[in-house]
Design an enzyme around this catalytic site. Structure first.
Site, PDB file in Angstrom:
ATOM      1  CE1 TYR A   2       0.978  -0.365   4.444  1.00  0.00           C
ATOM      2  CE2 TYR A   2      -0.054   1.788   4.430  1.00  0.00           C
ATOM      3  CZ  TYR A   2       0.726   0.840   5.058  1.00  0.00           C
ATOM      4  OH  TYR A   2       1.277   1.110   6.284  1.00  0.00           O
ATOM      5  NE  ARG A   5       6.764   4.448   0.634  1.00  0.00           N
ATOM      6  CZ  ARG A   5       6.438   5.270   1.621  1.00  0.00           C
ATOM      7  NH1 ARG A   5       7.326   5.604   2.531  1.00  0.00           N
ATOM      8  NH2 ARG A   5       5.217   5.778   1.697  1.00  0.00           N
ATOM      9  CE  LYS A   8       3.036   3.413   3.370  1.00  0.00           C
ATOM     10  NZ  LYS A   8       3.152   3.380   4.832  1.00  0.00           N
ATOM     11  CD  GLU A  45      10.101   1.850  10.446  1.00  0.00           C
ATOM     12  OE1 GLU A  45       9.949   2.825   9.689  1.00  0.00           O
ATOM     13  OE2 GLU A  45       9.893   0.679  10.093  1.00  0.00           O
ATOM     14  CG  LEU A  77       8.291   2.524   4.708  1.00  0.00           C
ATOM     15  CD1 LEU A  77       8.049   1.312   3.816  1.00  0.00           C
ATOM     16  CD2 LEU A  77       6.976   3.216   5.011  1.00  0.00           C
TER      17      LEU A  77
END
Ligand code: PDD
Length: 290
Positions: free
Chosen positions: A40, A59, A155, A187, A211
């Site tokens: 996504y 991406r 993702k 993260e 990511l």
């Protein structure tokens, strides 16, 4: 000012059709539903401009390549589709949610087969106008062991680990968690981490552990343009507690200053001066839509 889009009035895109959200249905045999076998994107839109739409498409291609799923559309077709879905869901601050799953197979089977079209779903999420004064009060976070997999650069819609981590933060009555793997920060649960040390901005390097955020990319560009030294290097958990500032950044959250981490105040419990400067540059960037 909040956006006029409400869930009830949403027009979404599903496999070639625009239809009301409540009428958008997928098969229970969809691999996105059965396996989380999909990817996504969340693309912020300010005014009528996509913020780094090209970087989000780059991406998306990376995520699709990593799971060996063919991109069902060209970048120019995606851009046209984004324009149409935005036209059908007017508003000021919005984000396009785009999900592509490997589609519907006749039986539940992990093996990937050819000949089944991907499921493409798109909706427009209202994004609250950032209240800078409120954001400047900062957020609280805890550190948690990052038990996610070794493919966090994808993702992926397989987000159960992130849900569990966010749940731990919620139970601790804080807004978010800073994830730590083998003593080093990766993260946030849905954001990238920055640390300020004096005049220098530090962030963990991209790779399979996190990511590659587009907001992260914008922040790094803005720092460079404004002569702020940037270092991409591993950040130990201990380094967090000595940081002058800590930020968590994403497309929907923008840049949130962390003012309390575990039991320790960060930047004296308020947003720091580097955050103030970066937020100013970021707001200009949003308006320019670059
Ligand atoms: N998430 N890291 C993770 C794990 C994320 O889920 C996100 C964003 C980011 C920041 O990426 P970006 O700057 O491109 O938004 C980093 C989105 C907003 C989401 O899942 O809703």
């Amino acid at each position: 000012m909040s956006s006029p889009i409400s869930a009830a009035r949403q027009t979404v895109y599903l496999n070639g059709c625009f239809l009301p959200l409540a009428e958008a249905k997928i098969s229970v045999m969809d691999r996105g539903f059965l396996f989380g076998d999909g990817v996504y994107e969340v693309i912020p839109v300010f005014g009528h401009k996509l913020l780094r739409g090209d970087a989000h498409l780059r991406r998306l291609q990376h995520s699709l390549d990593r799971i060996s799923l063919q991109n069902p559309m060209s970048d120019s077709d995606w851009m046209q589709l984004f324009a149409r879905v935005l036209e059908k869901n007017p508003g000021e601050n919005r984000a396009i949610y785009l999900q592509i799953s490997r589609g519907v197979y006749p039986s539940r089977d992990l093996t990937v087969k050819s000949g089944y079209p991907a499921t493409i779903f798109m909706m427009v999420l209202p994004v609250k106008e950032i209240d800078l004064a409120l954001l400047a009060k900062g957020i609280k976070a805890i550190t948690i062991e990052d038990f996610r997999w070794d493919a966090c650069d994808i993702k992926s819609t397989s987000l159960v680990a992130s849900v569990m981590l966010r749940q731990q933060a919620t139970r601790a009555k804080v807004e978010d968690a800073v994830l730590v793997k083998h003593g080093y920060v990766t993260e946030g649960t849905a954001s990238n981490l920055f640390l300020v040390d004096g005049n220098t901005l530090i962030t963990p390097p991209t790779g399979h552990q996190l990511l590659s955020g587009i907001t992260r990319e914008i922040i790094l560009d803005l720092a460079t343009e404004n002569n702020i030294p940037v270092i991409q290097r591993p950040v130990s958990q201990q380094a967090l507690y000595h940081a002058d500032e800590i930020w968590l950044a994403s497309s929907t959250r923008e840049i949130a200053p962390v003012v309390k981490l575990d039991d320790q105040l960060i930047s004296k419990g308020a947003a720091g001066p580097m955050w103030q400067r970066m937020m100013g540059w970021y707001q200009l960037q949003k308006q320019a839509g670059r």
